[in-house]
Design an enzyme around this catalytic site. Sequence first.
Site, PDB file in Angstrom:
ATOM      1  N   CYS A 186       0.819  -1.223   0.000  1.00 43.98           N
ATOM      2  CA  CYS A 186       0.000   0.000   0.000  1.00 43.98           C
ATOM      3  C   CYS A 186       0.849   1.268   0.000  1.00 43.98           C
ATOM      4  O   CYS A 186       0.579   2.211  -0.750  1.00 43.98           O
ATOM      5  CB  CYS A 186      -0.950  -0.003   1.194  1.00 43.98           C
TER       6      CYS A 186
ATOM      7  N   HIS B   6      -3.166   6.492   4.400  1.00 46.01           N
ATOM      8  CA  HIS B   6      -1.726   6.596   4.646  1.00 46.01           C
ATOM      9  C   HIS B   6      -1.244   7.964   4.165  1.00 46.01           C
ATOM     10  O   HIS B   6      -1.590   8.400   3.058  1.00 46.01           O
ATOM     11  CB  HIS B   6      -0.946   5.551   3.828  1.00 46.01           C
TER      12      HIS B   6
END
Lengths: 356, 356
Positions: B135, B256
């Site tokens: 990710c 994130h």
Amino acid sequence: MKEEFLLGKYSVAIVGATGAVGTKMKEMLENSSLPIESIKFLASKRSAGKEISFKGVTYLIEELVNDSFEGVDIALFSAGGSISKQYANEAVRRGCVVIDNTSAFRMEKDIPLVVPEVNSEALKNHQGIIANPNCSTIQMMVALEPIRQAYGLDRIIVSTYQAVSGAGMSAINELKTQTSQMLAGETKVEANILPCSGDEKHYPLAFNALPQIDVFSEDDYTNEEWKMVNETKKIMEDDTIKVSATCVRIPVMTGHSESVYIEIKTDQVTPDDIKNILSQSEGIILEDEPKEQIYPQALTSVDKKEVFVGRVRRDLDVTTGFHLWVVSDNLLKGAAWNSVQIAERLHAMSLVRVNN
Amino acid sequence: MKEEFLLGKYSVAIVGATGAVGTKMKEMLENSSLPIESIKFLASKRSAGKEISFKGVTYLIEELVNDSFEGVDIALFSAGGSISKQYANEAVRRGCVVIDNTSAFRMEKDIPLVVPEVNSEALKNHQGIIANPNCSTIQMMVALEPIRQAYGLDRIIVSTYQAVSGAGMSAINELKTQTSQMLAGETKVEANILPCSGDEKHYPLAFNALPQIDVFSEDDYTNEEWKMVNETKKIMEDDTIKVSATCVRIPVMTGHSESVYIEIKTDQVTPDDIKNILSQSEGIILEDEPKEQIYPQALTSVDKKEVFVGRVRRDLDVTTGFHLWVVSDNLLKGAAWNSVQIAERLHAMSLVRVNN
């Protein structure tokens, strides 16, 4: 007014005694070796008259006015830059040494900007006001100065993970409220303070990361980022050090963390060499045992005076490059403890005038 | 078994359908243009028999076994590396294309590691398994590839601010529980999962920052950090790019954030040049108006497929250096959406075999 330069018992004042940092200044003074004869707690009119306990004795908080500083030897200021600008010179005029935790005077040429482990010598030239650096700068300076002494320092790139207590009591409460609300399933929570009380827009910090601390300035860097750049050069007395910073607020109550990349001026240095130096340096606790999952953490730094350094490792490409993870209690070494530590050094160096 | 290479209606399977990413894969498929004829939801025995809704139709979750893949054309795997290692080749043997969201096959030489905006061409060489990158790597690749195309890319230094949902449902619940307890004044809270379920020690993430994601490995970098380094070089097909990473988990549910420093290979480039390129690039939303306090935030990235880039600014010392703040929903572009997007590209490029 009789004035003497001697070791003595001091009359001390805390300006902003009810704030997040002021409260910690009181605690640090309670445990300090500084010989205190008397103490007064100064705050806004709103807090005046409230009780505060110091070493078991109850004091009344007094309203801050110019005459508050009559007979005071050492004043610790942490009530915002505008209060410092308004009162610090008044205090100095009355013979007081001011240790100022705001950004009001930090970059003024004749005002020492001091991290005791790094540049105590600068205290010798003080003319009444000594500036305490920004919290995020202080812990980085403690971690990097021993490396600079040993190997020279060419470059710093820092990304911060800063706690909310750096923005004061009201910001702490805002984060708590937002966090409760979001845990209860609310998706729209109110924000009135963060990222910066003086700016136009406010965003939730709960379960978020805000890449803005203080207002935006030149080159689209924030003032917090400029503070790290400019204060580093002033404290290390080296304008040639390359410094860039990205300052970010995260949902942590207390304890600033920093991902720090450095390039040193010496070849053939290993991470173990750097760890050896850090482990022997004043004010630093090395927490660096990856195999044991030991590294600095914000939560475990709280209420400790030291700067914690770990995750020391080589850059994968640049032979003079290293990465470090630097954590400290932003209210203590980042503010209250550094201020009280400066007071202790002034005393030890006989640089406080006692007003009788 | 009749096998044809043609555009058709696919039989699709999700492996790990009840997980944090699996749930999002289902949502992404519900809104995908991929022509789906049938779908099955595979999970552990524990979840088998539970109901799951897809486009208004109720399905029963089936237990994952080798024969689950009979007649399946596309399988999206997100049930952990060991499940992928056990079942992906079985699926391929039955004519299925596997898009694997785990780290099981990412660095295998003959397995394409794909971010569709960056290296869709690599899909052409697939031999049944396509790996979805980590990710934190994906969002950085989307942000940096257009810059690399325009100016060349010499160096990356990244510090991450990663959300807990990357560690799965149980980690999300652990953070919620810890946060409630700490808000209620508890100072000792339990930790059984984070920073890394497979490691020895566990620490609270609530109101903390943990500089460990995945286990520690060579040179005291964590596996998560090595993933960012190695996957970047593979995706960009350039082993000479300098990359170092510091990966940190913070108390954010989803989204994130990354503080990215780059050095490009071209002189005389301005932040505005870079912003212009980013604003015209696929999969990127430029959020960069410092005067308006507009910059990417984890909270506002949630449920969006794009990568958000902001705080683009020049390094203060190195003329080819720039800093960026890169944010994306780690469950979508970081995982489920990138996987479904790969499936869509495979379809568009006629690279899926239809098993009748």
